[in-house]
Design a protein around this motif. Structure first.
Motif, PDB file in Angstrom:
ATOM      1  N   CYS A  38       7.808   0.449   6.413  1.00 56.37           N
ATOM      2  CA  CYS A  38       7.993  -0.663   5.823  1.00 56.37           C
ATOM      3  C   CYS A  38       9.613  -1.041   6.001  1.00 56.37           C
ATOM      4  CB  CYS A  38       7.253  -1.195   4.727  1.00 56.37           C
ATOM      5  SG  CYS A  38       5.470  -1.116   4.758  1.00 56.37           S
ATOM      6  N   ARG A  84      11.453  -5.164  -0.028  1.00 54.43           N
ATOM      7  CA  ARG A  84      10.707  -4.378   0.893  1.00 54.43           C
ATOM      8  C   ARG A  84       9.662  -3.222  -0.128  1.00 54.43           C
ATOM      9  NH1 ARG A  84      12.792  -3.505   6.145  1.00 54.43           N
ATOM     10  NH2 ARG A  84      15.053  -4.667   6.237  1.00 54.43           N
ATOM     11  N   ASP A  87       6.421  -4.889   0.242  1.00 51.82           N
ATOM     12  CA  ASP A  87       5.848  -4.249   1.591  1.00 51.82           C
ATOM     13  C   ASP A  87       5.120  -2.943   1.342  1.00 51.82           C
ATOM     14  OD1 ASP A  87       6.718  -6.656   2.140  1.00 51.82           O
ATOM     15  OD2 ASP A  87       8.515  -5.939   3.379  1.00 51.82           O
ATOM     16  N   TYR A  91       1.133  -1.971   1.322  1.00 49.51           N
ATOM     17  CA  TYR A  91       0.894  -1.384   2.615  1.00 49.51           C
ATOM     18  C   TYR A  91      -0.523  -0.335   2.486  1.00 49.51           C
ATOM     19  CZ  TYR A  91       0.938   2.069   6.660  1.00 49.51           C
ATOM     20  OH  TYR A  91       0.436   2.583   7.738  1.00 49.51           O
TER      21      TYR A  91
END
Length: 94
Positions: A38, A84, A87, A91
């Protein structure tokens, strides 16, 4: 400028990147590898006491006893890096 971060969150992100990320050889001529997931890379030093999470502009190094250091060019770059984390946390492995 002191930046506050939840170290436990950073360690969870590190664990997820190393568990599910793509293992890559280091490109800077050093021996070893990192993991990529990611948009975040994760690596550790040879003894495992220091970890680094990074993207193209920002790095977060976590040292022994949960001391840490950021390196980033702008606050926007830091904000993007921290986004991030979500993210990675969201995931889902296939």
């Amino acid at each position: 400028m002191k930046n506050e971060i939840d170290i436990h969150r950073a360690l969870k992100v590190f664990n997820k990147v190393t568990q599910y990320g793509e293992k890559r050889a280091l490109e800077d001529g050093h021996h070893g590898h990192d993991y990529w997931l990611c948009g975040i890379s994760a690596q550790t030093d040879h003894d495992g006491y220091t970890i680094t999470l990074a993207d193209a502009q920002v790095s977060l190094t976590v040292f022994f006893h949960n001391k840490y250091q950021f390196d980033y060019p702008t606050n926007d770059a830091l904000d993007n890096f921290l986004r991030r984390f979500s993210d990675v946390e969201n995931y889902q492995a296939a």
